[in-house]
Design a protein around this motif. Structure first.
Motif, PDB file in Angstrom:
ATOM      1  N   VAL A  74       0.842  -1.204   0.000  1.00 53.82           N
ATOM      2  CA  VAL A  74       0.000   0.000   0.000  1.00 53.82           C
ATOM      3  C   VAL A  74       0.872   1.246   0.000  1.00 53.82           C
ATOM      4  CG1 VAL A  74      -1.680   1.333   1.321  1.00 53.82           C
ATOM      5  CG2 VAL A  74      -1.939  -1.144   1.127  1.00 53.82           C
ATOM      6  N   GLU A  75       1.884   1.260   0.873  1.00 55.19           N
ATOM      7  CA  GLU A  75       2.765   2.429   0.963  1.00 55.19           C
ATOM      8  C   GLU A  75       3.518   2.661  -0.342  1.00 55.19           C
ATOM      9  OE1 GLU A  75       5.310   2.176   4.326  1.00 55.19           O
ATOM     10  OE2 GLU A  75       3.664   1.964   5.765  1.00 55.19           O
ATOM     11  N   ALA A  76       3.987   1.566  -0.981  1.00 60.37           N
ATOM     12  CA  ALA A  76       4.727   1.694  -2.235  1.00 60.37           C
ATOM     13  C   ALA A  76       3.836   2.275  -3.329  1.00 60.37           C
ATOM     14  CB  ALA A  76       5.281   0.336  -2.658  1.00 60.37           C
ATOM     15  N   THR A  77       2.582   1.830  -3.368  1.00 63.83           N
ATOM     16  CA  THR A  77       1.645   2.321  -4.383  1.00 63.83           C
ATOM     17  C   THR A  77       1.366   3.803  -4.193  1.00 63.83           C
ATOM     18  OG1 THR A  77       0.609   0.136  -4.512  1.00 63.83           O
ATOM     19  CG2 THR A  77      -0.643   1.996  -5.384  1.00 63.83           C
ATOM     20  N   ILE A  78       1.165   4.205  -2.931  1.00 67.29           N
ATOM     21  CA  ILE A  78       0.882   5.613  -2.650  1.00 67.29           C
ATOM     22  C   ILE A  78       2.109   6.470  -2.913  1.00 67.29           C
ATOM     23  CG2 ILE A  78       0.222   7.263  -0.861  1.00 67.29           C
ATOM     24  CD1 ILE A  78      -1.369   5.021   0.480  1.00 67.29           C
ATOM     25  N   SER A  79       3.293   6.004  -2.498  1.00 67.97           N
ATOM     26  CA  SER A  79       4.512   6.805  -2.680  1.00 67.97           C
ATOM     27  C   SER A  79       4.882   6.960  -4.145  1.00 67.97           C
ATOM     28  CB  SER A  79       5.681   6.176  -1.907  1.00 67.97           C
ATOM     29  OG  SER A  79       6.013   4.908  -2.443  1.00 67.97           O
ATOM     30  N   ALA A  80       4.377   6.056  -5.007  1.00 63.86           N
ATOM     31  CA  ALA A  80       4.606   6.178  -6.450  1.00 63.86           C
ATOM     32  C   ALA A  80       3.599   7.127  -7.093  1.00 63.86           C
ATOM     33  CB  ALA A  80       4.525   4.801  -7.103  1.00 63.86           C
ATOM     34  N   ASP A  81       2.758   7.748  -6.289  1.00 69.22           N
ATOM     35  CA  ASP A  81       1.710   8.664  -6.741  1.00 69.22           C
ATOM     36  C   ASP A  81       0.692   7.964  -7.647  1.00 69.22           C
ATOM     37  OD1 ASP A  81       0.390  11.098  -6.689  1.00 69.22           O
ATOM     38  OD2 ASP A  81       1.459  11.890  -8.436  1.00 69.22           O
ATOM     39  N   LEU A  82       0.460   6.680  -7.355  1.00 70.35           N
ATOM     40  CA  LEU A  82      -0.538   5.926  -8.101  1.00 70.35           C
ATOM     41  C   LEU A  82      -1.876   5.881  -7.363  1.00 70.35           C
ATOM     42  CD1 LEU A  82       1.667   2.903  -9.276  1.00 70.35           C
ATOM     43  CD2 LEU A  82       1.079   5.002 -10.534  1.00 70.35           C
ATOM     44  N   ALA A  83      -1.884   6.380  -6.140  1.00 68.33           N
ATOM     45  CA  ALA A  83      -3.108   6.360  -5.338  1.00 68.33           C
ATOM     46  C   ALA A  83      -2.920   7.236  -4.115  1.00 68.33           C
ATOM     47  CB  ALA A  83      -3.446   4.932  -4.924  1.00 68.33           C
ATOM     48  N   LEU A  84      -4.018   7.469  -3.407  1.00 62.64           N
ATOM     49  CA  LEU A  84      -3.946   8.097  -2.088  1.00 62.64           C
ATOM     50  C   LEU A  84      -4.497   7.107  -1.072  1.00 62.64           C
ATOM     51  CD1 LEU A  84      -6.763  10.761  -1.500  1.00 62.64           C
ATOM     52  CD2 LEU A  84      -6.914   8.929  -3.162  1.00 62.64           C
TER      53      LEU A  84
END
Length: 297
Positions: free
Chosen positions: A217-227
């Motif tokens: 989850v953190e990796a997805t958010i940090s890649a600006d793919l989600a909040l």
């Protein structure tokens, strides 16, 4: 020469940690008048006011805040000396469950303090989701647990309240997209609240990822793919609270609760609960000034 009395220091610490004379008296098994008298005696001995009694509740004065650190250390050292020299040491294992996002910074310090007081008691720390920890606690698999919940049931002790916030990549723009890509853990209790808030606000959203891995989850958010949604102050350094200027709905507060702090379980667990209570005390009643729980130092 003036000598501090450990009994008065213990009462002072209890009042500060529990937020009042009434609760402290119950915790110490003393009358309210006895606790009040000990506080007065301590203030007279030092010659300064430790408590600000001008408001509805009891708050620490600047001198009281400074005194609290010394008082805790002296009480802890006193108890350690008594146990070590009288060989009145406890043995055994305590299982403590804590959601991963509120482990830091309080819990490591709590474990360190507890080990100094009870060197022969092993604390096994389990980190999991709130729902899983509560299920294990109900089965008797956990002695003491902390949870993050929207409220505090009667069986729980509220440690503090912290705001729930939208988080994203630093300088990211995923929160501006429509539908909004939302990432969360499958068992995350924040997920239904965040989704409900978006629905009430009439904001379209889609699930960017649904997983059992918080790291994913953190990796997805940090890649600006989600909040995502996190307790404000617990976000890791590679994420940030989104400054959306009201474009996203408010998520309210989250309760940090403790279960199992029952005095009937004995002094050891009660003392561990007391250290946890003291560890989270700085976060109480400070929603406007979030404390970074997710970062050490």
């Amino acid at each position: 020469m003036r000598n501090l009395d450990v009994t008065t220091l213990r009462s002072f610490v209890a009042v500060a940690d529990l937020g009042g004379v009434t609760k402290a008296a119950g915790f110490l098994h003393l009358t309210q008048s006895a606790v009040s008298m000990q506080l007065k005696r301590l203030e007279e001995l030092i010659g300064v006011d430790l408590l600000d009694r001008s408001g509805r509740g009891i708050a620490l004065t600047p001198q009281g805040e400074q005194m609290l650190g010394y008082a805790r250390r002296m009480v802890t050292l006193n108890d350690e000396v008594i146990r070590r020299l009288t060989h009145d040491e406890f043995e055994g294992t305590i299982t403590l469950g804590v959601p991963h996002d509120i482990v830091y910074p309080a819990i490591p310090r709590v474990l360190q303090q507890f080990n100094a007081a009870y060197p022969r008691v092993k604390v096994v720390l389990h980190s999991s989701f709130t729902m899983e920890l509560k299920a294990q606690f109900q089965k008797g698999e956990m002695d003491l647990i902390l949870t993050t919940e929207a409220e505090s049931p009667e069986s729980a002790e509220l440690l503090c309240k912290l705001p729930l916030a939208w988080v994203g990549a630093p300088g990211g723009a995923s929160w501006r997209r429509r539908p909004i890509p939302f990432a969360s853990g499958r068992q995350c209790l924040f997920r239904p609240r965040a989704i409900a808030a978006l629905d009430r606000a009439g904001i379209e959203w889609e699930s960017a990822i649904l997983t059992d891995s918080d790291r994913t989850v953190e990796a997805t958010i940090s890649a600006d793919l989600a909040l995502g949604a996190m307790i404000e102050g617990t976000e890791p350094r590679h994420l940030e609270v989104i400054d959306h200027g009201g474009a996203l709905p408010e998520l309210g507060e989250q309760h940090i609760n403790m279960y199992g702090a029952d005095t009937s379980k004995g002094d050891v667990i009660a003392d561990l609960a007391g250290l946890i209570r003291a560890g989270f005390q700085p976060m109480r009643g400070r929603p406007d000034h979030p404390v970074r729980l997710g970062v050490v130092g």
